[in-house]
Design a protein around this motif. Sequence first.
Motif, PDB file in Angstrom:
ATOM      1  N   TRP A 132      -8.216  66.580  -1.412  1.00  0.00           N
ATOM      2  CA  TRP A 132      -9.576  66.300  -0.854  1.00  0.00           C
ATOM      3  C   TRP A 132     -10.304  67.276  -1.595  1.00  0.00           C
ATOM      4  O   TRP A 132     -10.359  68.242  -1.164  1.00  0.00           O
ATOM      5  N   PRO A 133     -10.728  66.701  -2.660  1.00  0.00           N
ATOM      6  CA  PRO A 133     -11.563  67.599  -3.636  1.00  0.00           C
ATOM      7  C   PRO A 133     -13.026  68.207  -2.822  1.00  0.00           C
ATOM      8  O   PRO A 133     -13.878  67.496  -2.623  1.00  0.00           O
ATOM      9  N   VAL A 134     -12.983  69.629  -2.789  1.00  0.00           N
ATOM     10  CA  VAL A 134     -14.251  70.318  -2.228  1.00  0.00           C
ATOM     11  C   VAL A 134     -14.880  71.091  -3.518  1.00  0.00           C
ATOM     12  O   VAL A 134     -13.987  71.688  -4.077  1.00  0.00           O
ATOM     13  N   ASP A 135     -16.021  70.968  -3.494  1.00  0.00           N
ATOM     14  CA  ASP A 135     -16.774  71.459  -4.475  1.00  0.00           C
ATOM     15  C   ASP A 135     -16.946  72.931  -4.062  1.00  0.00           C
ATOM     16  O   ASP A 135     -17.985  73.146  -3.027  1.00  0.00           O
ATOM     17  N   PRO A 136     -16.553  73.842  -4.737  1.00  0.00           N
ATOM     18  CA  PRO A 136     -16.668  75.378  -4.125  1.00  0.00           C
ATOM     19  C   PRO A 136     -18.154  76.022  -4.238  1.00  0.00           C
ATOM     20  O   PRO A 136     -18.518  76.774  -3.619  1.00  0.00           O
ATOM     21  N   ARG A 137     -18.761  75.442  -5.269  1.00  0.00           N
ATOM     22  CA  ARG A 137     -20.410  75.591  -5.599  1.00  0.00           C
ATOM     23  C   ARG A 137     -21.187  75.271  -4.323  1.00  0.00           C
ATOM     24  O   ARG A 137     -21.974  75.976  -3.842  1.00  0.00           O
ATOM     25  N   THR A 138     -21.104  73.941  -3.930  1.00  0.00           N
ATOM     26  CA  THR A 138     -21.955  73.400  -2.868  1.00  0.00           C
ATOM     27  C   THR A 138     -21.142  73.087  -1.601  1.00  0.00           C
ATOM     28  O   THR A 138     -22.107  72.847  -0.666  1.00  0.00           O
ATOM     29  N   GLY A 139     -19.914  72.998  -1.366  1.00  0.00           N
ATOM     30  CA  GLY A 139     -19.380  72.844  -0.122  1.00  0.00           C
ATOM     31  C   GLY A 139     -19.219  71.312   0.173  1.00  0.00           C
ATOM     32  O   GLY A 139     -18.982  71.072   1.171  1.00  0.00           O
ATOM     33  N   MET A 140     -19.501  70.591  -0.701  1.00  0.00           N
ATOM     34  CA  MET A 140     -19.496  69.093  -0.641  1.00  0.00           C
ATOM     35  C   MET A 140     -18.130  68.697  -1.007  1.00  0.00           C
ATOM     36  O   MET A 140     -17.561  69.010  -1.538  1.00  0.00           O
ATOM     37  N   CYS A 141     -17.789  67.521   0.083  1.00  0.00           N
ATOM     38  CA  CYS A 141     -16.455  66.947  -0.080  1.00  0.00           C
ATOM     39  C   CYS A 141     -16.844  65.390   0.462  1.00  0.00           C
ATOM     40  O   CYS A 141     -16.713  65.122   1.360  1.00  0.00           O
ATOM     41  N   PRO A 142     -17.228  64.579  -0.635  1.00  0.00           N
ATOM     42  CA  PRO A 142     -17.747  63.243  -0.440  1.00  0.00           C
ATOM     43  C   PRO A 142     -16.576  62.449   0.240  1.00  0.00           C
ATOM     44  O   PRO A 142     -16.624  61.519   1.086  1.00  0.00           O
ATOM     45  N   GLU A 143     -15.473  62.547  -0.038  1.00  0.00           N
ATOM     46  CA  GLU A 143     -14.310  62.060   0.578  1.00  0.00           C
ATOM     47  C   GLU A 143     -14.139  62.267   2.154  1.00  0.00           C
ATOM     48  O   GLU A 143     -13.902  61.421   2.919  1.00  0.00           O
ATOM     49  N   ALA A 144     -14.242  63.339   2.167  1.00  0.00           N
ATOM     50  CA  ALA A 144     -13.994  63.880   3.795  1.00  0.00           C
ATOM     51  C   ALA A 144     -15.388  63.349   4.640  1.00  0.00           C
ATOM     52  O   ALA A 144     -14.857  62.797   5.513  1.00  0.00           O
ATOM     53  N   HIS A 145     -16.334  63.322   3.847  1.00  0.00           N
ATOM     54  CA  HIS A 145     -17.697  63.040   4.543  1.00  0.00           C
ATOM     55  C   HIS A 145     -17.424  61.687   4.961  1.00  0.00           C
ATOM     56  O   HIS A 145     -17.911  61.054   6.203  1.00  0.00           O
ATOM     57  N   ALA A 146     -17.088  60.910   3.796  1.00  0.00           N
ATOM     58  CA  ALA A 146     -16.985  59.389   4.004  1.00  0.00           C
ATOM     59  C   ALA A 146     -16.008  58.812   5.242  1.00  0.00           C
ATOM     60  O   ALA A 146     -16.154  57.858   5.970  1.00  0.00           O
ATOM     61  N   ALA A 147     -14.850  59.825   5.023  1.00  0.00           N
ATOM     62  CA  ALA A 147     -13.723  59.145   6.152  1.00  0.00           C
ATOM     63  C   ALA A 147     -14.451  59.820   7.724  1.00  0.00           C
ATOM     64  O   ALA A 147     -14.133  58.890   8.503  1.00  0.00           O
ATOM     65  N   LEU A 148     -15.045  60.602   7.747  1.00  0.00           N
ATOM     66  CA  LEU A 148     -15.235  61.086   9.040  1.00  0.00           C
ATOM     67  C   LEU A 148     -16.502  60.490   9.701  1.00  0.00           C
ATOM     68  O   LEU A 148     -16.490  60.403  11.028  1.00  0.00           O
ATOM     69  N   LYS A 149     -17.431  59.770   8.808  1.00  0.00           N
ATOM     70  CA  LYS A 149     -18.778  59.379   9.304  1.00  0.00           C
ATOM     71  C   LYS A 149     -18.435  57.790  10.086  1.00  0.00           C
ATOM     72  O   LYS A 149     -18.905  57.442  10.864  1.00  0.00           O
TER      73      LYS A 149
END
Length: 168
Positions: A132-149
């Motif tokens: 689950w790639p987490v962008d260390p600069r922004t804290g964004m993780c689109p895959e996790a966000h998409a799954a959780l929503k």
Amino acid sequence: LRAEEGVVLPSHEEVPEGGVGRLHIAGVGLALGYHGQPQLTAERFFRLERYGLVYDTGDVVRVEGNQIHVLGRGDSMTKVRGYSVVLGAVEAMINRCLGLEQCCVVAEGAEGSDKRLVAYLVLDTPDKRLDWPVDPRTGMCPEAHAALKHHLPLSHVPSCYVALDVLP
């Protein structure tokens, strides 16, 4: 509600002036429990000889005179942008949906519009590696966000993710 009748410690003892304890309420307008939720009713409602049926709000307060000052929560519930969020429930859903064994969700920021949920994720375990790639600069993780929503109300989906090797 008079302050001297509204605050008791978890041991059901009254809190002295200036003391800190959990806010409990009682009185004519109090509900008899949660509709269709007997376990939650048993956890939050109880009887005290002096007051009758009493409800534990979960708020930690300090009493000064006839003023009640809310200091925070005594459980894992928090408010984020006006929504009540039980952090443990969000953690359980993250673990289930993302296939994690460990995570921790905290509410960061001041009460009001800038408070947000941050999820600390342990992506690697000795048994498996999750991608689950987490962008260390922004804290964004689109895959996790998409799954959780699809499993949580949008107000309960973390807006920032931090990948960790282990939880502190």
